[in-house]
Motif scaffolding. Structure first.
Motif, PDB file in Angstrom:
ATOM      1  N   ILE A 356      28.936  36.928  32.331  1.00 60.32           N
ATOM      2  CA  ILE A 356      28.280  38.016  31.620  1.00 60.32           C
ATOM      3  C   ILE A 356      26.846  38.100  32.131  1.00 60.32           C
ATOM      4  N   VAL A 357      26.452  39.279  32.585  1.00 58.53           N
ATOM      5  CA  VAL A 357      25.120  39.504  33.142  1.00 58.53           C
ATOM      6  C   VAL A 357      24.475  40.656  32.388  1.00 58.53           C
ATOM      7  N   ALA A 358      23.269  40.421  31.889  1.00 64.24           N
ATOM      8  CA  ALA A 358      22.505  41.458  31.193  1.00 64.24           C
ATOM      9  C   ALA A 358      21.368  41.940  32.077  1.00 64.24           C
ATOM     10  N   GLY A 359      21.001  43.196  31.908  1.00 62.31           N
ATOM     11  CA  GLY A 359      19.951  43.790  32.720  1.00 62.31           C
ATOM     12  C   GLY A 359      18.567  43.312  32.328  1.00 62.31           C
ATOM     13  N   ALA A 360      17.642  43.376  33.275  1.00 66.18           N
ATOM     14  CA  ALA A 360      16.288  42.878  33.042  1.00 66.18           C
ATOM     15  C   ALA A 360      15.538  43.716  32.022  1.00 66.18           C
ATOM     16  N   ARG A 361      15.960  44.952  31.795  1.00 63.80           N
ATOM     17  CA  ARG A 361      15.243  45.798  30.847  1.00 63.80           C
ATOM     18  C   ARG A 361      15.552  45.434  29.397  1.00 63.80           C
TER      19      ARG A 361
END
Length: 370
Positions: A356-361
Motif C-alpha cells: 500500500i502506497v500513499a501519495g506525498a500530498r
C-alpha cells in the motif's frame, strides 16, 4: 456580347478585359487609382499589376527580416590531450532531484553535452531517465541562465561577494551567528551535510532552515509517528503481487518514480505460462499515469482518502488481520463498499506480497495508518 452600339436592353460582358474598353470601367479605375493618368488602359496599369508589384515588395522585405543570424564557433585553441574532434565521450554523473540522487550518463560532443541517459549500475535510475532529467539538458543551454554573480537585480562579481562576507563574518563571529539564517533545500549529499555541520559549529546561534516547495515531509513524519524512527521507505514493486496506490502517482510524480517504473514493469512481464502479473488498484481524484496502468481504478476526492483507509482497515480486521489501532466501522456514500471488500480480500490473499502506497500530498496521519 461584344461592345457595340447601345441598345434598349442591357449590355453584358464576358471578362474585365472586354469591360475595360468601356468608358464606365475607365472611370472606375480612375477612382480606384487616383494617382496617375486618366487613360489607364493605354498605360497598361491595372489592379493585377499594382498587387503584383506591392506583393513582391512585401515578400522581399520579409526575406530580409528572416535572415539566419551569423554565429561563429571557435575551435580549441589548445586541444586537450587525447581529445579527437568529432568523437563523442560519455561521463557518469549524478543529478539531485528532491532528496533523491539519480545516476546518469551524459554524452558530450566536442565538450558540449548533447544526450542524457540513466546509469544502468545506479539503483535509482537503473538505465532509464525521466522527462525531468531530459529537461536538464535544456537548462544547460538556457539563455536566461545567470551568467554572473547577482546582487539583488544587479550584476556583481565573486570578489565583491567575498569582500561583503568578510565584513559580515566579523560581525557574526562576535555574537556566535545571532541573527544569521541559512535557507536551503533538503540535503542528501554527505559533503553538503559536513559543510552545514561546520557552519553550525562556527555559528552556534545561527538558524538553519530547510524548505522544499514539494517534498516528502508528510511521509517521513508519518513513518516517525508509527515507528519512532526517521526512515525513508524503499518499495520493492517487483516483489509485490497486489499494489494499492492511494492518491499516489508513483509511476511518474512521486519520488524515485524511475526506479518504481522499472520495478513495477518487472512484475508485469509474463515469460511463461506459470508466470502471473501483479495487480494494481488505484484510488485517486485526477487521472494519472498510475491510474492509466491500474487494473482497477476508483475515482475519489483526495479529501476522502483518510476515510477510505479507515473503511479498508475495518474490512481487513473482518478478514482476520490484526492492526495496532482501533478500526471502527464507518461508511460514506462516495466510497464504493464493493470495491473496498474486493480490495481487502485481494490484499489478504497476497499477504506478505501486498503493498500500500500513499501519495506525498496526503497528511502525516494517513501515512502513519498506512
Amino acid at each position: 456580347m461584344k461592345n457595340g452600339p447601345k441598345t434598349e436592353g442591357k449590355n453584358y460582358w464576358r471578362s474585365l478585359n472586354q469591360l475595360a474598353g468601356t468608358d464606365k470601367f475607365k472611370q472606375f479605375l480612375h477612382r480606384e487609382f487616383p494617382k496617375g493618368t486618366a487613360d489607364w488602359a493605354d498605360n497598361e496599369w491595372s489592379r493585377r499589376s499594382f498587387l503584383t508589384t506591392m506583393g513582391a515588395s512585401f515578400a522581399l522585405a520579409g526575406l530580409v527580416g528572416c535572415r539566419r543570424p551569423v554565429e561563429k564557433i571557435v575551435p580549441y585553441v589548445t586541444r586537450p590531450e587525447g581529445m579527437q574532434p568529432g568523437e563523442t565521450l560519455s561521463y557518469a554523473t549524478t543529478m539531485m532531484l528532491g532528496r533523491s540522487a539519480y545516476g546518469l550518463v551524459v554524452t558530450s560532443y566536442d565538450g558540449r553535452p548533447v544526450k542524457i541517459e540513466g546509469n544502468e549500475k545506479h539503483p535509482s535510475s537503473l538505465g532509464s531517465a525521466s522527462s525531468q532529467m531530459q529537461a536538464e539538458m535544456l537548462n544547460l543551454y538556457d539563455p536566461d541562465r545567470s551568467q554572473s554573480v547577482m546582487n539583488g537585480r544587479r550584476e556583481s562579481t565573486y570578489e565583491d561577494f567575498v569582500a561583503f562576507w568578510k565584513e559580515q563574518e566579523t560581525k557574526f563571529a562576535e555574537n556566535d551567528g545571532e541573527g544569521l539564517a541559512l535557507l536551503c533545500e533538503s540535503v542528501s549529499s554527505p559533503t553538503q551535510e559536513l559543510l552545514i555541520a561546520a557552519f553550525k559549529k562556527r555559528y552556534p546561534k545561527a538558524t538553519v532552515v530547510f524548505y522544499d516547495p514539494i517534498s516528502d515531509e508528510n511521509i517521513y513524519s508519518g513513518i516517525f509517528a508509527a515507528t519512532g524512527k526517521s526512515l525513508q521507505p524503499i518499495y520493492d514493486y517487483d516483489k509485490a503481487d497486489v499494489i494499492l496506490a492511494l492518491d499516489s502517482d508513483f509511476l511518474q510524480a512521486e519520488s524515485e518514480s524511475v526506479r518504481a517504473m522499472k520495478k513495477f514493469s518487472v512484475g508485469r512481464k509474463v515469460r511463461s505460462q506459470t508466470d502471473t502479473m501483479n495487480r494494481l488498484y488505484s484510488v485517486e481524484s485526477n487521472f494519472t499515469v498510475t491510474g492509466a496502468q491500474a487494473d482497477h481504478r476508483l475515482r475519489l476526492k483526495s479529501s476522502l482518502a483518510g476515510k477510505f483507509v479507515m473503511v479498508l482497515a475495518y474490512e481487513l480486521t473482518q478478514l482476520g488481520i490484526e492492526l495496532p489501532f482501533d478500526a471502527n466501522k464507518i461508511s460514506d456514500p462516495a466510497i464504493d463498499s464493493k470495491f473496498v471488500k474486493v480490495l481487502a480480500s485481494d490484499l489478504v490473499s497476497a499477504k506478505g506480497k501486498s503493498l500500500i502506497v500513499a501519495g506525498a500530498r496526503q497528511p502525516a496521519e494517513l501515512h502513519s495508518v498506512v
